[in-house]
Motif scaffolding. Structure first.
Motif, PDB file in Angstrom:
ATOM      1  N   VAL A  29      38.073  38.800 -47.376  1.00 29.53           N
ATOM      2  CA  VAL A  29      37.701  40.221 -47.409  1.00 29.53           C
ATOM      3  C   VAL A  29      36.776  40.503 -48.583  1.00 29.53           C
ATOM      4  CG1 VAL A  29      38.580  42.557 -47.801  1.00 29.53           C
ATOM      5  CG2 VAL A  29      39.751  41.043 -46.193  1.00 29.53           C
ATOM      6  N   GLN A  30      37.066  39.903 -49.733  1.00 27.09           N
ATOM      7  CA  GLN A  30      36.224  40.103 -50.914  1.00 27.09           C
ATOM      8  C   GLN A  30      34.821  39.533 -50.697  1.00 27.09           C
ATOM      9  OE1 GLN A  30      37.104  42.051 -53.476  1.00 27.09           O
ATOM     10  NE2 GLN A  30      38.971  42.382 -52.264  1.00 27.09           N
ATOM     11  N   ILE A  31      34.754  38.381 -50.028  1.00 26.22           N
ATOM     12  CA  ILE A  31      33.448  37.784 -49.715  1.00 26.22           C
ATOM     13  C   ILE A  31      32.657  38.699 -48.787  1.00 26.22           C
ATOM     14  CG2 ILE A  31      32.309  35.872 -48.504  1.00 26.22           C
ATOM     15  CD1 ILE A  31      34.518  34.046 -49.546  1.00 26.22           C
ATOM     16  N   LYS A  32      33.344  39.258 -47.789  1.00 22.15           N
ATOM     17  CA  LYS A  32      32.686  40.174 -46.850  1.00 22.15           C
ATOM     18  C   LYS A  32      32.162  41.412 -47.560  1.00 22.15           C
ATOM     19  CE  LYS A  32      31.669  42.011 -42.805  1.00 22.15           C
ATOM     20  NZ  LYS A  32      30.551  41.527 -41.977  1.00 22.15           N
ATOM     21  N   LYS A  33      32.928  41.918 -48.529  1.00 16.60           N
ATOM     22  CA  LYS A  33      32.498  43.111 -49.264  1.00 16.60           C
ATOM     23  C   LYS A  33      31.282  42.806 -50.133  1.00 16.60           C
ATOM     24  CE  LYS A  33      36.953  45.519 -49.529  1.00 16.60           C
ATOM     25  NZ  LYS A  33      38.038  45.984 -50.437  1.00 16.60           N
ATOM     26  N   LYS A  34      31.255  41.612 -50.725  1.00 18.37           N
ATOM     27  CA  LYS A  34      30.162  41.259 -51.633  1.00 18.37           C
ATOM     28  C   LYS A  34      28.901  40.879 -50.867  1.00 18.37           C
ATOM     29  CE  LYS A  34      29.222  38.682 -55.852  1.00 18.37           C
ATOM     30  NZ  LYS A  34      29.766  37.763 -56.883  1.00 18.37           N
ATOM     31  N   ASN A  79      27.711  41.259 -47.174  1.00 19.49           N
ATOM     32  CA  ASN A  79      28.004  41.826 -45.855  1.00 19.49           C
ATOM     33  C   ASN A  79      27.158  41.155 -44.774  1.00 19.49           C
ATOM     34  OD1 ASN A  79      29.187  43.499 -43.973  1.00 19.49           O
ATOM     35  ND2 ASN A  79      27.750  45.181 -44.330  1.00 19.49           N
ATOM     36  N   TYR A  80      27.412  39.847 -44.613  1.00 17.24           N
ATOM     37  CA  TYR A  80      26.698  39.054 -43.617  1.00 17.24           C
ATOM     38  C   TYR A  80      27.586  38.925 -42.385  1.00 17.24           C
ATOM     39  CZ  TYR A  80      23.978  35.174 -41.635  1.00 17.24           C
ATOM     40  OH  TYR A  80      23.227  34.381 -40.816  1.00 17.24           O
ATOM     41  N   ILE A  81      26.967  38.979 -41.210  1.00 16.45           N
ATOM     42  CA  ILE A  81      27.741  39.052 -39.968  1.00 16.45           C
ATOM     43  C   ILE A  81      28.681  37.863 -39.759  1.00 16.45           C
ATOM     44  CG2 ILE A  81      25.970  37.935 -38.534  1.00 16.45           C
ATOM     45  CD1 ILE A  81      26.740  40.075 -36.376  1.00 16.45           C
ATOM     46  N   LEU A  82      28.284  36.681 -40.244  1.00 13.28           N
ATOM     47  CA  LEU A  82      29.125  35.497 -40.067  1.00 13.28           C
ATOM     48  C   LEU A  82      30.281  35.439 -41.070  1.00 13.28           C
ATOM     49  CD1 LEU A  82      26.493  32.705 -39.308  1.00 13.28           C
ATOM     50  CD2 LEU A  82      28.023  33.865 -37.708  1.00 13.28           C
ATOM     51  N   PHE A  83      30.229  36.314 -42.082  1.00 13.65           N
ATOM     52  CA  PHE A  83      31.316  36.355 -43.059  1.00 13.65           C
ATOM     53  C   PHE A  83      32.440  37.259 -42.561  1.00 13.65           C
ATOM     54  CE2 PHE A  83      28.396  35.254 -46.897  1.00 13.65           C
ATOM     55  CZ  PHE A  83      28.340  33.943 -46.433  1.00 13.65           C
ATOM     56  N   ASN A  84      32.860  37.004 -41.343  1.00 13.04           N
ATOM     57  CA  ASN A  84      33.968  37.749 -40.763  1.00 13.04           C
ATOM     58  C   ASN A  84      35.268  37.324 -41.442  1.00 13.04           C
ATOM     59  OD1 ASN A  84      36.268  37.680 -38.489  1.00 13.04           O
ATOM     60  ND2 ASN A  84      34.921  39.395 -38.116  1.00 13.04           N
ATOM     61  N   PRO A  85      36.071  38.256 -41.956  1.00 12.82           N
ATOM     62  CA  PRO A  85      37.276  37.887 -42.696  1.00 12.82           C
ATOM     63  C   PRO A  85      38.248  36.998 -41.931  1.00 12.82           C
ATOM     64  CG  PRO A  85      36.764  40.194 -43.062  1.00 12.82           C
ATOM     65  CD  PRO A  85      35.817  39.703 -42.001  1.00 12.82           C
ATOM     66  N   VAL A  86      38.432  37.278 -40.636  1.00 13.11           N
ATOM     67  CA  VAL A  86      39.344  36.457 -39.838  1.00 13.11           C
ATOM     68  C   VAL A  86      38.816  35.027 -39.717  1.00 13.11           C
ATOM     69  CG1 VAL A  86      40.441  36.168 -37.578  1.00 13.11           C
ATOM     70  CG2 VAL A  86      40.149  38.459 -38.539  1.00 13.11           C
ATOM     71  N   LEU A  87      37.530  34.896 -39.420  1.00 13.09           N
ATOM     72  CA  LEU A  87      36.921  33.574 -39.282  1.00 13.09           C
ATOM     73  C   LEU A  87      36.971  32.810 -40.606  1.00 13.09           C
ATOM     74  CD1 LEU A  87      35.294  31.442 -37.757  1.00 13.09           C
ATOM     75  CD2 LEU A  87      33.222  32.732 -38.295  1.00 13.09           C
ATOM     76  N   LEU A  88      36.592  33.475 -41.693  1.00 11.99           N
ATOM     77  CA  LEU A  88      36.604  32.818 -42.996  1.00 11.99           C
ATOM     78  C   LEU A  88      38.014  32.393 -43.395  1.00 11.99           C
ATOM     79  CD1 LEU A  88      34.115  34.973 -45.114  1.00 11.99           C
ATOM     80  CD2 LEU A  88      33.750  32.696 -44.158  1.00 11.99           C
TER      81      LEU A  88
END
Length: 232
Positions: free
Chosen positions: A23-28, A30-39
């Protein structure tokens, strides 16, 4: 590490830590492949491989988290109650849309796989790709598929819908919140519903209803559709 991994709290901790980092990566970024569930899934797989930990050991804690899926789905009823009057006004087109979407979802994947001459057990395993895992796995067993393949495909479809669903709908010019919610719930089940709630409470409610309705439709029709195609 081996001894610690046998504790049920280990699986819970690793899952929550992986998702928090995602989630923190997604917030920093905001790239489409950085989906929290997938990561989070990728992080957990890498962690288990690096430290040579069996999935069974990890899943001792994972089962506790899975238990809360049931109450989470039931909790959707609270939002449904809040939006009941609005949902009631759109009930007929909603049911038609989800029914068409559910049936076309089954037919499209079955037809494509048969045209590419994919083995029957793969077709049977993937027919219920768009419904939540517990329902899809039972449909797979009834139809003669492999539940493990079904579970993997269901998760992959959910992640894809969560990550790319809103973008695809936007490119198609679909801006109506009800339509977005119904589409995500019909095609990407619970993971898509989680994404729909990010769009707002109303699309989240419709997504939850679509997920439930499509689960019933697929459970009733998928085995018969498969029998029909394999009878030729």
């Amino acid at each position: 590490m081996k001894e610690i991994s046998q504790l049920p709290v280990f699986g819970v901790f690793i899952t929550l830590l992986a998702f928090t980092i995602a989630v923190q990566i997604k917030k920093k970024w905001n790239y489409i492949l950085f989906n929290p569930v997938l990561l989070a899934i990728i992080f957990i797989i890498i962690f288990l491989l690096v430290f040579d930990i069996d999935f069974e050991a990890y899943n001792k804690g994972g089962k506790f988290l899975s238990f809360f899926l049931g109450p989470a789905v039931v909790a959707l009823g609270v939002f449904f109650y809040e939006k009941y009057a609005e949902v009631k006004q759109n009930l007929k087109p909603f049911i038609i849309a989800v029914t068409v979407g559910g049936v076309s979802g089954i037919l499209s994947v079955v037809l494509i796989l048969i045209l590419f001459r994919v083995p029957d057990f793969i077709v049977q395993s993937m027919a219920a790709k768009s419904v939540t895992a517990p329902i899809a796995i039972e449909i797979s067993r009834i139809a003669g598929g492999v539940p493990e393949i079904t579970a993997s495909i269901v998760i992959a479809v959910g992640i894809f819908g969560n990550a790319f669903g809103p973008l695809i709908l936007k490119l198609l010019g679909i801006k109506n919140k009800i339509a977005i919610g119904a589409a995500l719930g019909t095609s990407a089940h619970a993971i898509g519903t989680a994404r729909a709630f990010e769009e707002g409470k109303l699309p989240g409610v419709y997504s939850g209803l679509a997920m439930c309705l499509n689960g019933i439709i697929t459970a009733l029709l998928a085995p018969y559709i498969l029998d029909l195609f394999f009878s030729f």
